[in-house]
Design a protein around this motif. Structure first.
Motif, PDB file in Angstrom:
ATOM      1  N   THR A 172       0.980  -1.200  -0.044  1.00 28.40           N
ATOM      2  CA  THR A 172      -0.003  -0.015   0.192  1.00 28.40           C
ATOM      3  C   THR A 172       0.976   1.296  -0.055  1.00 28.40           C
ATOM      4  O   THR A 172       1.803   1.371   1.002  1.00 28.40           O
ATOM      5  CB  THR A 172      -0.633  -0.123   1.113  1.00 28.40           C
ATOM      6  OG1 THR A 172      -1.741  -1.209   1.205  1.00 28.40           O
ATOM      7  CG2 THR A 172      -1.690   1.358   1.272  1.00 28.40           C
ATOM      8  N   ALA A 173       0.558   2.043  -0.791  1.00 24.52           N
ATOM      9  CA  ALA A 173       1.493   3.280  -1.045  1.00 24.52           C
ATOM     10  C   ALA A 173       1.270   4.093   0.124  1.00 24.52           C
ATOM     11  O   ALA A 173       0.256   4.407   1.021  1.00 24.52           O
ATOM     12  CB  ALA A 173       0.944   4.137  -2.325  1.00 24.52           C
ATOM     13  N   GLY A 174       2.451   4.508   0.861  1.00 22.93           N
ATOM     14  CA  GLY A 174       2.372   5.106   2.035  1.00 22.93           C
ATOM     15  C   GLY A 174       2.505   4.658   3.141  1.00 22.93           C
ATOM     16  O   GLY A 174       2.790   5.095   4.343  1.00 22.93           O
ATOM     17  N   ALA A 175       2.331   3.087   3.219  1.00 27.17           N
ATOM     18  CA  ALA A 175       2.345   2.478   4.353  1.00 27.17           C
ATOM     19  C   ALA A 175       3.762   1.791   4.792  1.00 27.17           C
ATOM     20  O   ALA A 175       4.580   1.906   3.577  1.00 27.17           O
ATOM     21  CB  ALA A 175       1.405   0.950   4.300  1.00 27.17           C
ATOM     22  N   SER A 176       4.061   1.277   5.897  1.00 28.92           N
ATOM     23  CA  SER A 176       5.413   0.731   6.138  1.00 28.92           C
ATOM     24  C   SER A 176       5.459  -0.481   5.451  1.00 28.92           C
ATOM     25  O   SER A 176       4.584  -1.269   5.258  1.00 28.92           O
ATOM     26  CB  SER A 176       5.487   0.479   7.668  1.00 28.92           C
ATOM     27  OG  SER A 176       5.668   1.775   8.359  1.00 28.92           O
ATOM     28  N   ALA A 177       6.759  -0.790   5.037  1.00 30.77           N
ATOM     29  CA  ALA A 177       7.046  -2.087   4.501  1.00 30.77           C
ATOM     30  C   ALA A 177       8.355  -2.698   5.125  1.00 30.77           C
ATOM     31  O   ALA A 177       9.233  -2.182   5.422  1.00 30.77           O
ATOM     32  CB  ALA A 177       7.348  -1.952   2.955  1.00 30.77           C
ATOM     33  N   GLY A 178       7.973  -3.992   5.655  1.00 29.22           N
ATOM     34  CA  GLY A 178       9.051  -4.746   6.402  1.00 29.22           C
ATOM     35  C   GLY A 178       9.936  -5.974   5.553  1.00 29.22           C
ATOM     36  O   GLY A 178       9.792  -5.902   4.607  1.00 29.22           O
ATOM     37  N   PRO A 179      11.112  -6.011   6.075  1.00 32.60           N
ATOM     38  CA  PRO A 179      11.730  -7.109   5.343  1.00 32.60           C
ATOM     39  C   PRO A 179      10.998  -8.122   4.955  1.00 32.60           C
ATOM     40  O   PRO A 179      10.234  -8.757   5.748  1.00 32.60           O
ATOM     41  CB  PRO A 179      12.926  -7.333   6.434  1.00 32.60           C
ATOM     42  CG  PRO A 179      13.132  -6.245   7.461  1.00 32.60           C
ATOM     43  CD  PRO A 179      11.433  -5.651   7.483  1.00 32.60           C
ATOM     44  N   GLY A 180      11.368  -8.538   3.801  1.00 22.96           N
ATOM     45  CA  GLY A 180      10.501  -9.980   3.248  1.00 22.96           C
ATOM     46  C   GLY A 180       9.229  -9.789   3.030  1.00 22.96           C
ATOM     47  O   GLY A 180       8.693 -10.625   2.482  1.00 22.96           O
ATOM     48  N   GLN A 181       8.624  -8.511   3.205  1.00 23.30           N
ATOM     49  CA  GLN A 181       7.385  -8.313   2.652  1.00 23.30           C
ATOM     50  C   GLN A 181       7.139  -8.264   1.246  1.00 23.30           C
ATOM     51  O   GLN A 181       7.889  -7.653   0.484  1.00 23.30           O
ATOM     52  CB  GLN A 181       6.645  -7.045   3.411  1.00 23.30           C
ATOM     53  CG  GLN A 181       5.203  -6.692   2.865  1.00 23.30           C
ATOM     54  CD  GLN A 181       4.909  -5.288   3.558  1.00 23.30           C
ATOM     55  OE1 GLN A 181       5.531  -4.650   4.319  1.00 23.30           O
ATOM     56  NE2 GLN A 181       3.650  -4.907   3.067  1.00 23.30           N
ATOM     57  N   VAL A 182       6.196  -8.949   0.604  1.00 21.63           N
ATOM     58  CA  VAL A 182       5.897  -8.858  -0.844  1.00 21.63           C
ATOM     59  C   VAL A 182       5.262  -7.427  -1.267  1.00 21.63           C
ATOM     60  O   VAL A 182       3.975  -7.438  -0.634  1.00 21.63           O
ATOM     61  CB  VAL A 182       5.052 -10.290  -1.280  1.00 21.63           C
ATOM     62  CG1 VAL A 182       4.646 -10.030  -2.719  1.00 21.63           C
ATOM     63  CG2 VAL A 182       5.776 -11.337  -0.868  1.00 21.63           C
ATOM     64  N   LEU A 183       5.753  -6.582  -2.026  1.00 17.68           N
ATOM     65  CA  LEU A 183       5.134  -5.491  -2.595  1.00 17.68           C
ATOM     66  C   LEU A 183       4.222  -5.749  -3.795  1.00 17.68           C
ATOM     67  O   LEU A 183       3.410  -5.166  -3.851  1.00 17.68           O
ATOM     68  CB  LEU A 183       6.216  -4.470  -2.727  1.00 17.68           C
ATOM     69  CG  LEU A 183       6.879  -3.932  -1.503  1.00 17.68           C
ATOM     70  CD1 LEU A 183       7.922  -2.942  -1.684  1.00 17.68           C
ATOM     71  CD2 LEU A 183       6.218  -3.535  -0.371  1.00 17.68           C
ATOM     72  N   LEU A 184       4.823  -6.595  -4.783  1.00 17.46           N
ATOM     73  CA  LEU A 184       4.120  -6.778  -5.890  1.00 17.46           C
ATOM     74  C   LEU A 184       4.459  -8.053  -6.494  1.00 17.46           C
ATOM     75  O   LEU A 184       5.438  -8.638  -6.064  1.00 17.46           O
ATOM     76  CB  LEU A 184       4.358  -5.550  -7.045  1.00 17.46           C
ATOM     77  CG  LEU A 184       6.055  -5.503  -7.272  1.00 17.46           C
ATOM     78  CD1 LEU A 184       6.272  -6.159  -8.317  1.00 17.46           C
ATOM     79  CD2 LEU A 184       5.938  -3.758  -7.455  1.00 17.46           C
ATOM     80  N   THR A 185       3.511  -8.476  -7.119  1.00 16.18           N
ATOM     81  CA  THR A 185       3.909  -9.903  -8.105  1.00 16.18           C
ATOM     82  C   THR A 185       4.059  -9.546  -9.597  1.00 16.18           C
ATOM     83  O   THR A 185       3.209  -8.434  -9.971  1.00 16.18           O
ATOM     84  CB  THR A 185       2.740 -10.829  -7.634  1.00 16.18           C
ATOM     85  OG1 THR A 185       2.481 -11.182  -6.542  1.00 16.18           O
ATOM     86  CG2 THR A 185       3.205 -12.005  -8.480  1.00 16.18           C
ATOM     87  N   ALA A 186       4.714 -10.067 -10.283  1.00 16.32           N
ATOM     88  CA  ALA A 186       5.061  -9.704 -11.883  1.00 16.32           C
ATOM     89  C   ALA A 186       5.215 -11.043 -12.549  1.00 16.32           C
ATOM     90  O   ALA A 186       5.561 -11.913 -12.027  1.00 16.32           O
ATOM     91  CB  ALA A 186       6.104  -8.926 -11.865  1.00 16.32           C
ATOM     92  N   SER A 187       4.880 -10.917 -13.879  1.00 19.41           N
ATOM     93  CA  SER A 187       5.129 -11.865 -14.577  1.00 19.41           C
ATOM     94  C   SER A 187       6.004 -11.396 -15.961  1.00 19.41           C
ATOM     95  O   SER A 187       6.177 -10.125 -16.184  1.00 19.41           O
ATOM     96  CB  SER A 187       3.787 -12.501 -15.267  1.00 19.41           C
ATOM     97  OG  SER A 187       3.132 -11.738 -16.003  1.00 19.41           O
ATOM     98  N   SER A 188       6.546 -12.413 -16.688  1.00 20.29           N
ATOM     99  CA  SER A 188       7.339 -12.096 -17.976  1.00 20.29           C
ATOM    100  C   SER A 188       6.478 -11.310 -19.036  1.00 20.29           C
ATOM    101  O   SER A 188       5.032 -11.780 -18.900  1.00 20.29           O
ATOM    102  CB  SER A 188       8.147 -13.134 -18.313  1.00 20.29           C
ATOM    103  OG  SER A 188       8.426 -13.061 -19.746  1.00 20.29           O
ATOM    104  N   THR A 189       7.027 -10.682 -19.869  1.00 20.65           N
ATOM    105  CA  THR A 189       6.121 -10.272 -21.019  1.00 20.65           C
ATOM    106  C   THR A 189       6.357 -11.200 -22.227  1.00 20.65           C
ATOM    107  O   THR A 189       5.339 -10.849 -23.015  1.00 20.65           O
ATOM    108  CB  THR A 189       6.454  -8.566 -21.321  1.00 20.65           C
ATOM    109  OG1 THR A 189       7.615  -8.715 -21.767  1.00 20.65           O
ATOM    110  CG2 THR A 189       6.028  -7.838 -20.193  1.00 20.65           C
ATOM    111  N   ALA A 190       7.154 -11.947 -22.008  1.00 18.39           N
ATOM    112  CA  ALA A 190       7.233 -12.910 -23.146  1.00 18.39           C
ATOM    113  C   ALA A 190       6.128 -13.891 -23.307  1.00 18.39           C
ATOM    114  O   ALA A 190       5.767 -14.307 -22.231  1.00 18.39           O
ATOM    115  CB  ALA A 190       8.507 -13.660 -23.032  1.00 18.39           C
TER     116      ALA A 190
END
Length: 165
Positions: A115-133
């Motif tokens: 969440t923008a503006g929220a604290s992020a701790g070590p190891g926290q997942v911020l986003l998930t992504a995939s290849s564009t291939a």
């Protein structure tokens, strides 16, 4: 700052920002960022940094060997040019939280967990992504494998029951 679902982020571009500072995607297959890099550093992480700096045009292959595992004068100056392009302090050193090495040139954000503006701790997942291939996987029995070859024309049935070549 977090990207939106569907955003495509290429090498050399910020994946997200922490306290206003960009965390940038760089292509690298060898090792994740586990230490700060500066003049005199050596290793596989330096090799992938050198290769990325050359690929992004911050140095030429004649000036900076992309296969070199040594952080010397040319890496220092190329990294300063990269930092200038990002609009961050031009230290000529790579902080441990400044880049993420992944074995791709670009990715597509598929989920944003932070969440923008929220604290992020070590190891926290911020986003998930995939290849564009684009990739198609086909399960074949051993007896069918001789009937197909790379480059064969195929028709793909999509989840909405449409077909595409």
């Amino acid at each position: 700052m977090l990207p939106a679902v569907g955003d495509v982020i290429g090498q050399g571009k910020p994946l997200y920002r922490i306290d206003g500072e960009p965390v940038v995607l760089l292509r690298g297959n060898d090792v994740p960022v586990y230490r700060a890099l500066s003049w005199g550093s050596e290793g596989a992480d330096v090799r992938q940094l050198n290769a990325a700096l050359v690929a992004l045009g911050h140095a030429s292959a004649e000036d900076l060997d992309p296969a070199s595992a040594y952080f010397g004068r040319q890496t220092y100056y190329a990294l300063q040019r990269f930092q200038e392009a990002l609009g961050v302090e031009e230290t000529g050193e790579l902080a441990v939280d400044q880049v993420i090495f992944l074995p791709i040139d670009e990715l597509r954000v598929t989920k944003v967990d932070g969440t923008a503006g929220a604290s992020a701790g070590p190891g926290q997942v911020l986003l998930t992504a995939s290849s564009t291939a684009r990739e198609v996987t086909v399960e074949l029995s051993a007896s069918q494998q001789t009937q197909v070859a790379e480059g064969d024309d195929v028709t793909i049935s999509l989840p909405n029951n449409r077909q595409t070549p």
